[in-house]
Motif scaffolding. Structure first.
Motif, PDB file in Angstrom:
ATOM      1  N   THR A   1      42.824  45.847  50.893  1.00 49.77           N
ATOM      2  CA  THR A   1      44.258  45.566  50.853  1.00 49.77           C
ATOM      3  C   THR A   1      44.535  44.682  49.641  1.00 49.77           C
ATOM      4  OG1 THR A   1      44.413  45.652  53.267  1.00 49.77           O
ATOM      5  CG2 THR A   1      46.208  44.555  52.085  1.00 49.77           C
ATOM      6  N   PRO A   2      45.194  45.189  48.598  1.00 54.07           N
ATOM      7  CA  PRO A   2      45.363  44.421  47.361  1.00 54.07           C
ATOM      8  C   PRO A   2      45.979  43.042  47.558  1.00 54.07           C
ATOM      9  CG  PRO A   2      45.963  46.710  46.993  1.00 54.07           C
ATOM     10  CD  PRO A   2      45.743  46.558  48.475  1.00 54.07           C
ATOM     11  N   GLN A   3      46.901  42.922  48.530  1.00 57.00           N
ATOM     12  CA  GLN A   3      47.547  41.626  48.738  1.00 57.00           C
ATOM     13  C   GLN A   3      46.547  40.536  49.138  1.00 57.00           C
ATOM     14  OE1 GLN A   3      48.637  44.530  49.920  1.00 57.00           O
ATOM     15  NE2 GLN A   3      50.522  44.794  48.741  1.00 57.00           N
ATOM     16  N   ASP A   4      45.388  40.931  49.616  1.00 58.19           N
ATOM     17  CA  ASP A   4      44.380  39.948  50.027  1.00 58.19           C
ATOM     18  C   ASP A   4      43.639  39.351  48.840  1.00 58.19           C
ATOM     19  OD1 ASP A   4      45.030  40.385  52.655  1.00 58.19           O
ATOM     20  OD2 ASP A   4      43.289  41.648  53.099  1.00 58.19           O
ATOM     21  N   TYR A   5      43.682  40.020  47.669  1.00 58.44           N
ATOM     22  CA  TYR A   5      42.866  39.538  46.557  1.00 58.44           C
ATOM     23  C   TYR A   5      43.549  39.490  45.201  1.00 58.44           C
ATOM     24  CZ  TYR A   5      42.055  44.602  45.685  1.00 58.44           C
ATOM     25  OH  TYR A   5      42.198  45.947  45.447  1.00 58.44           O
ATOM     26  N   LEU A   6      44.728  40.113  45.048  1.00 58.99           N
ATOM     27  CA  LEU A   6      45.325  40.263  43.726  1.00 58.99           C
ATOM     28  C   LEU A   6      45.629  38.940  43.024  1.00 58.99           C
ATOM     29  CD1 LEU A   6      47.816  43.277  43.856  1.00 58.99           C
ATOM     30  CD2 LEU A   6      45.720  43.046  42.521  1.00 58.99           C
ATOM     31  N   ALA A   7      45.966  37.902  43.795  1.00 57.84           N
ATOM     32  CA  ALA A   7      46.334  36.619  43.173  1.00 57.84           C
ATOM     33  C   ALA A   7      45.146  35.945  42.508  1.00 57.84           C
ATOM     34  CB  ALA A   7      46.960  35.688  44.205  1.00 57.84           C
ATOM     35  N   GLY A   8      43.934  36.281  42.949  1.00 56.62           N
ATOM     36  CA  GLY A   8      42.729  35.798  42.295  1.00 56.62           C
ATOM     37  C   GLY A   8      42.561  34.297  42.296  1.00 56.62           C
ATOM     38  N   PHE A   9      41.801  33.833  41.293  1.00 57.27           N
ATOM     39  CA  PHE A   9      41.482  32.411  41.160  1.00 57.27           C
ATOM     40  C   PHE A   9      41.876  31.962  39.756  1.00 57.27           C
ATOM     41  CE2 PHE A   9      38.590  34.456  44.099  1.00 57.27           C
ATOM     42  CZ  PHE A   9      38.591  33.612  45.199  1.00 57.27           C
TER      43      PHE A   9
ATOM     44  N   GLU B   1      38.917  33.397  37.564  1.00 53.07           N
ATOM     45  CA  GLU B   1      38.284  34.623  38.052  1.00 53.07           C
ATOM     46  C   GLU B   1      39.403  35.483  38.645  1.00 53.07           C
ATOM     47  OE1 GLU B   1      34.304  32.746  39.961  1.00 53.07           O
ATOM     48  OE2 GLU B   1      36.217  31.716  40.248  1.00 53.07           O
ATOM     49  N   MET B   2      39.718  36.573  37.948  1.00 50.92           N
ATOM     50  CA  MET B   2      40.869  37.379  38.328  1.00 50.92           C
ATOM     51  C   MET B   2      40.455  38.834  38.540  1.00 50.92           C
ATOM     52  SD  MET B   2      43.210  35.083  38.393  1.00 50.92           S
ATOM     53  CE  MET B   2      44.678  36.100  38.580  1.00 50.92           C
ATOM     54  N   PRO B   3      40.986  39.473  39.583  1.00 52.44           N
ATOM     55  CA  PRO B   3      40.658  40.885  39.841  1.00 52.44           C
ATOM     56  C   PRO B   3      41.007  41.764  38.647  1.00 52.44           C
ATOM     57  CG  PRO B   3      41.780  39.927  41.725  1.00 52.44           C
ATOM     58  CD  PRO B   3      41.888  38.931  40.617  1.00 52.44           C
ATOM     59  N   GLU B   4      40.110  42.677  38.331  1.00 52.03           N
ATOM     60  CA  GLU B   4      40.340  43.644  37.270  1.00 52.03           C
ATOM     61  C   GLU B   4      40.669  44.994  37.921  1.00 52.03           C
ATOM     62  OE1 GLU B   4      39.748  44.265  32.844  1.00 52.03           O
ATOM     63  OE2 GLU B   4      40.375  42.668  34.174  1.00 52.03           O
ATOM     64  N   GLN B   5      41.465  44.946  38.976  1.00 53.61           N
ATOM     65  CA  GLN B   5      41.861  46.146  39.706  1.00 53.61           C
ATOM     66  C   GLN B   5      43.123  45.837  40.489  1.00 53.61           C
ATOM     67  OE1 GLN B   5      38.073  45.741  42.049  1.00 53.61           O
ATOM     68  NE2 GLN B   5      39.352  46.421  43.753  1.00 53.61           N
ATOM     69  N   THR B   6      43.892  46.855  40.789  1.00 50.41           N
ATOM     70  CA  THR B   6      45.129  46.684  41.551  1.00 50.41           C
ATOM     71  C   THR B   6      45.092  47.447  42.867  1.00 50.41           C
ATOM     72  OG1 THR B   6      46.151  48.529  40.356  1.00 50.41           O
ATOM     73  CG2 THR B   6      46.514  46.304  39.485  1.00 50.41           C
ATOM     74  N   GLU B   7      43.992  48.155  43.111  1.00 53.17           N
ATOM     75  CA  GLU B   7      43.838  48.872  44.375  1.00 53.17           C
ATOM     76  C   GLU B   7      42.355  49.065  44.648  1.00 53.17           C
ATOM     77  OE1 GLU B   7      44.277  53.346  42.443  1.00 53.17           O
ATOM     78  OE2 GLU B   7      45.810  52.579  43.806  1.00 53.17           O
ATOM     79  N   GLY B   8      42.056  49.507  45.872  1.00 58.45           N
ATOM     80  CA  GLY B   8      40.665  49.764  46.225  1.00 58.45           C
ATOM     81  C   GLY B   8      39.981  48.550  46.823  1.00 58.45           C
ATOM     82  N   LEU B   9      38.702  48.728  47.129  1.00 57.29           N
ATOM     83  CA  LEU B   9      37.916  47.697  47.789  1.00 57.29           C
ATOM     84  C   LEU B   9      37.398  46.672  46.792  1.00 57.29           C
ATOM     85  CD1 LEU B   9      36.389  46.616  50.320  1.00 57.29           C
ATOM     86  CD2 LEU B   9      34.533  48.205  49.718  1.00 57.29           C
ATOM     87  N   MET B  10      37.592  45.386  47.112  1.00 60.89           N
ATOM     88  CA  MET B  10      36.939  44.300  46.391  1.00 60.89           C
ATOM     89  C   MET B  10      36.091  43.538  47.395  1.00 60.89           C
ATOM     90  SD  MET B  10      38.386  41.232  43.982  1.00 60.89           S
ATOM     91  CE  MET B  10      38.372  42.294  42.547  1.00 60.89           C
ATOM     92  N   LYS B  11      34.809  43.405  47.102  1.00 60.34           N
ATOM     93  CA  LYS B  11      33.881  42.842  48.085  1.00 60.34           C
ATOM     94  C   LYS B  11      32.752  42.122  47.371  1.00 60.34           C
ATOM     95  CE  LYS B  11      31.095  44.442  52.048  1.00 60.34           C
ATOM     96  NZ  LYS B  11      30.715  45.656  52.831  1.00 60.34           N
ATOM     97  N   GLY B  12      32.384  40.961  47.879  1.00 67.04           N
ATOM     98  CA  GLY B  12      31.279  40.236  47.270  1.00 67.04           C
ATOM     99  C   GLY B  12      31.115  38.845  47.852  1.00 67.04           C
ATOM    100  N   PHE B  13      30.301  38.060  47.171  1.00 69.69           N
ATOM    101  CA  PHE B  13      29.995  36.698  47.590  1.00 69.69           C
ATOM    102  C   PHE B  13      30.163  35.744  46.421  1.00 69.69           C
ATOM    103  CE2 PHE B  13      27.492  39.112  50.678  1.00 69.69           C
ATOM    104  CZ  PHE B  13      27.693  38.402  51.847  1.00 69.69           C
ATOM    105  N   GLN B  14      30.564  34.507  46.734  1.00 68.77           N
ATOM    106  CA  GLN B  14      30.400  33.415  45.783  1.00 68.77           C
ATOM    107  C   GLN B  14      29.653  32.286  46.477  1.00 68.77           C
ATOM    108  OE1 GLN B  14      33.212  30.441  43.553  1.00 68.77           O
ATOM    109  NE2 GLN B  14      32.861  32.210  42.231  1.00 68.77           N
ATOM    110  N   LEU B  15      28.571  31.865  45.812  1.00 66.84           N
ATOM    111  CA  LEU B  15      27.691  30.816  46.317  1.00 66.84           C
ATOM    112  C   LEU B  15      27.761  29.624  45.378  1.00 66.84           C
ATOM    113  CD1 LEU B  15      25.272  29.936  48.193  1.00 66.84           C
ATOM    114  CD2 LEU B  15      23.779  31.045  46.511  1.00 66.84           C
ATOM    115  N   TRP B  16      27.834  28.414  45.939  1.00 67.14           N
ATOM    116  CA  TRP B  16      27.735  27.192  45.157  1.00 67.14           C
ATOM    117  C   TRP B  16      26.377  26.554  45.434  1.00 67.14           C
ATOM    118  CZ3 TRP B  16      32.813  23.794  45.320  1.00 67.14           C
ATOM    119  CH2 TRP B  16      33.894  24.568  44.853  1.00 67.14           C
ATOM    120  N   ILE B  17      25.649  26.243  44.348  1.00 67.80           N
ATOM    121  CA  ILE B  17      24.326  25.619  44.446  1.00 67.80           C
ATOM    122  C   ILE B  17      24.386  24.275  43.744  1.00 67.80           C
ATOM    123  CG2 ILE B  17      21.860  25.878  44.002  1.00 67.80           C
ATOM    124  CD1 ILE B  17      22.295  28.872  43.721  1.00 67.80           C
ATOM    125  N   ASN B  18      23.934  23.240  44.420  1.00 66.91           N
ATOM    126  CA  ASN B  18      23.987  21.894  43.853  1.00 66.91           C
ATOM    127  C   ASN B  18      23.006  21.756  42.689  1.00 66.91           C
ATOM    128  OD1 ASN B  18      24.967  19.323  43.661  1.00 66.91           O
ATOM    129  ND2 ASN B  18      23.895  18.529  45.454  1.00 66.91           N
TER     130      ASN B  18
END
Length: 282
Positions: free
Chosen positions: A51-59, A108-125
């Motif tokens: 659902t694009p509305q879940d990710y389009l605004a990005g970081f 970090e901004m989506p390079e897409q306006t539709e379709g599935l975006m899926k992944g992980f972000q990990l912070w390591i000290n």
């Protein structure tokens, strides 16, 4: 010869729904009231939506200091930019391992306006001696990340570290010696993998379900299984198979002062980070 011991599952922690950046919906796996951190791992977010509305605004533009961020894309495309002149796109199956060090401002901004975006972000000290190091990047596309295929149909995508069979990931994880494996198991197949002594370790289940040794309870995702001491991680896939991350790393054992996008050893260092950022010293 001493017999090898299996690392027990100490706790199984469900992820919590969260929103970050400019409103990106995600599941926070580490860095919640249920699991505040797992030294050296500070935070882990799992995002996945078609659902694009879940990710389009990005970081949009935001700063970091004192730790590393690891972005692993399972599906979709994310564009990275920073104030040190680095820019690129992380595509499906690719990883970016960024050492923020003394400070970066990035987006970090989506390079897409539709379709599935899926992944992980990990912070390591990072240890105190490296928190003010120069920023650095390790970026690898999917075709540069080795996939170990075992006789039972198990696949292990090796991002960082070395498997017991000798497959070496491209990322050099530095002082934490972090291992980052993406494991897929067929239904009913058991997985066994050595984990270095003294490392904190966890399995992050995000597809299917698993059964821990000595248990009959199936555990689905998204869920973090925190492992205790021992020589090996072992788990068995449920009837629909399983996919999970195996994370391990050497604990730093240092004080953690966390102030938003900055992770230092003391409150004074966090306040200095805010001053440096406001004064344009990043």
């Amino acid at each position: 010869m001493t017999a090898e011991t299996v690392r027990p599952v100490l706790t199984a922690v469900e992820g919590m729904e969260a929103s970050d950046g400019a409103g990106v919906r995600m599941t926070r796996m580490v860095g919640t009231p249920r699991l505040r951190m797992l030294d050296p791992f500070l935070m882990l977010d799992y995002f996945g939506s078609d659902t694009p509305q879940d990710y389009l605004a990005g970081f949009p533009d935001h700063p970091h200091r004192g730790f590393e961020t690891v972005t692993y894309m399972l599906a979709g495309r994310m564009r990275h930019w920073d104030n040190h002149g680095h820019e690129g796109v992380i595509e499906t199956g690719g990883v970016q391992w960024m050492t923020a060090g003394r400070g970066v401002i990035h987006s970090e901004m989506p390079e897409q306006t539709e379709g599935l975006m899926k992944g992980f972000q990990l912070w390591i000290n990072l240890p105190g001696r490296l928190k003010m190091s120069e920023p650095a990047y390790q970026e690898f596309a999917a075709d540069r990340i080795p996939v170990e295929t075992r006789e039972d149909g198990t696949t292990v995508t090796v991002i960082a570290g070395t498997t017991g069979n000798g497959t070496v990931g491209p990322v050099r994880s530095g002082p934490t010696e972090a291992r980052y494996f993406d494991v897929s198991l067929p239904a009913g197949v058991a997985f066994s993998e050595p984990v270095p002594a003294g490392h904190a370790a966890a399995l992050v289940v995000f597809e299917g379900s698993v059964v821990a040794p000595g248990s009959s309870v199936r555990l689905g995702g998204p869920r973090v299984l925190v492992l205790g001491e021992g020589d090996r991680a072992e788990i068995t896939a449920g009837p629909s198979g399983a996919r999970f991350l195996l994370l391990s790393g050497r604990p730093l054992g240092e004080p953690v002062a966390w102030g938003g996008p900055f992770v230092m050893n003391s409150r004074e260092e966090v306040m200095q980070a805010y001053r440096d950022y406001e004064e344009g010293k990043f």
